[in-house]
Design an enzyme around this catalytic site. Structure first.
Site, PDB file in Angstrom:
ATOM      1  N   LYS A 212      -1.570   5.396   8.592  1.00  0.00           N
ATOM      2  CA  LYS A 212      -0.748   5.480   7.378  1.00  0.00           C
ATOM      3  C   LYS A 212      -1.653   5.665   6.150  1.00  0.00           C
ATOM      4  O   LYS A 212      -1.409   6.532   5.302  1.00  0.00           O
ATOM      5  CB  LYS A 212       0.079   4.195   7.225  1.00  0.00           C
TER       6      LYS A 212
ATOM      7  N   LYS B 211      -7.743   1.674  -3.034  1.00  0.00           N
ATOM      8  CA  LYS B 211      -7.396   1.235  -1.670  1.00  0.00           C
ATOM      9  C   LYS B 211      -7.535   2.383  -0.663  1.00  0.00           C
ATOM     10  O   LYS B 211      -8.151   2.229   0.391  1.00  0.00           O
ATOM     11  CB  LYS B 211      -5.959   0.705  -1.690  1.00  0.00           C
TER      12      LYS B 211
ATOM     13  N   THR C 253       0.872  -1.180   0.000  1.00  0.00           N
ATOM     14  CA  THR C 253       0.000   0.000   0.000  1.00  0.00           C
ATOM     15  C   THR C 253       0.907   1.227   0.000  1.00  0.00           C
ATOM     16  O   THR C 253       1.627   1.463   0.973  1.00  0.00           O
ATOM     17  CB  THR C 253      -0.892   0.038   1.256  1.00  0.00           C
TER      18      THR C 253
END
Ligand code: NAD
Length: 297
Positions: A244, A169, A94
């Site tokens: 994050k 995402k 990611t």
């Protein structure tokens, strides 16, 4: 069957590499941690002494690294110089959309195939081969990547061109954070109003307040037995990881000129929870902060 270089054998990569071995591939494993490589070897991979050793002669390269800077450094420094023309690259980390587009664009310009393929699902899904992959890249590169991703997941969805997987995402996880905080606030208010939490769940899970955060990942103990709320908020999906992803979403919103006030608020709340010691707790543990019991038990 293919020869696959797998770089980044951490919590997620370890199980994913094992599933590629189970699917019959020859996996050459590399990680900066010797212990991680040793574990991959126990699971049937062969050890590579460096990333370049892993990539030399491989048909495909899978990376599962912490963040954009690691992905840029590994591809630019170790993968591009030694990979054979036409090699397929699958970055499942990611990372920020800009890094994905930068690395993916450079790969395609150099005659390689590239997909960004971040995952939804945690360590259990990585081990069990039930991840969901959100994939960015050309139709041809997606078609080349799909069989490898199928070996590690239960759903593989082509989101669009390079970077679209990362975009999907971070949008999904920003929405997840917002619905989780909203669900926690509603449970906290219900409690203060003297409403039984199981009753509130029974009603809201069948009414318009329903969401995945309510019915599959309920943040209060009781209504859904399998959730981290029933296990002292052990992750699951740690607050540090959610933070994050929220930072990535805010960076992307700023560079794209998108207005995401609730995403910004979610980032601020998770940063506060992280600072107050919630970093390694599941992200649903922010319920304790919102109801005022955090640090008091
Ligand atoms: P992790 O920190 O456990 O694993 C990362 C691995 O990369 C480590 O073993 C590290 O030694 C290795 N590494 C770092 N730099 C390297 C380099 N230059 N060369 C070789 N190896 C290197 O992280 P993780 O939990 O496995 O997460 C990996 C990625 O997946 C992250 O981008 C994360 O955001 C994403 N993700 C994680 C989860 C989860 O639940 N853990 C869920 C979805 C997505």
């Amino acid at each position: 069957m293919a020869t696959i270089a797998f770089i980044g054998l951490g919590n997620m990569g370890s199980g994913m590499a094992a599933n590629l071995v189970k699917a019959g591939h020859d996996v050459k494993a590399f990680d900066l941690s010797d212990a991680a490589v040793a574990q991959a070897v126990e699971q049937g991979a062969s050890a590579a002494g460096s990333a370049t050793d892993a990539v030399a002669g491989a048909d495909a390269v899978v990376t599962m690294l912490p963040a954009g800077k690691h992905v840029r450094a590994v591809y630019e420094g170790q993968v591009f110089p030694v990979a054979a023309p036409g090699t397929l690259f699958l970055d499942c980390s990611t990372i920020d959309v800009d890094s994905a587009r930068h690395v993916g664009g450079a790969a395609v310009d150099k005659g390689f195939k590239f997909v960004d393929a971040p995952v939804s699902g945690g360590v259990a899904a990585a081990t069990g081969g039930t991840l969901t992959f959100m994939v960015g890249g050309s139709a041809d590169d997606f078609a080349a990547a799909e069989p490898f991703l199928q070996a590690m997941g239960k759903a593989v969805i082509h989101a669009g061109d390079t970077g679209a997987g990362q975009a999907a995402k971070i949008c999904n996880n920003m929405l997840l954070a917002i619905t989780m905080i909203g669900t926690c606030e509603a449970f906290a208010l219900a409690d203060k109003l003297g409403l039984d939490q199981q009753k509130f769940f029974d009603i809201s899970s069948k009414a318009s307040g329903q969401s995945w955060s309510m019915t599959s990942y309920c943040p209060v103990p009781g209504p859904v037995q399998t959730t981290p709320a029933n296990n002292d908020y052990q992750p699951g999906f740690a607050t540090a990881m959610m933070l994050k992803d929220l930072k990535l979403a805010q960076d992307a919103a700023q560079s794209a000129g998108a207005s995401t006030p609730l995403g910004a608020q979610a980032e601020a709340l998770y940063a506060m929870f992280d600072n107050l010691g919630g970093r390694d707790k599941d992200f649903s543990g922010i319920y304790e902060l919102l109801i005022g019991s955090w640090g008091k038990n």
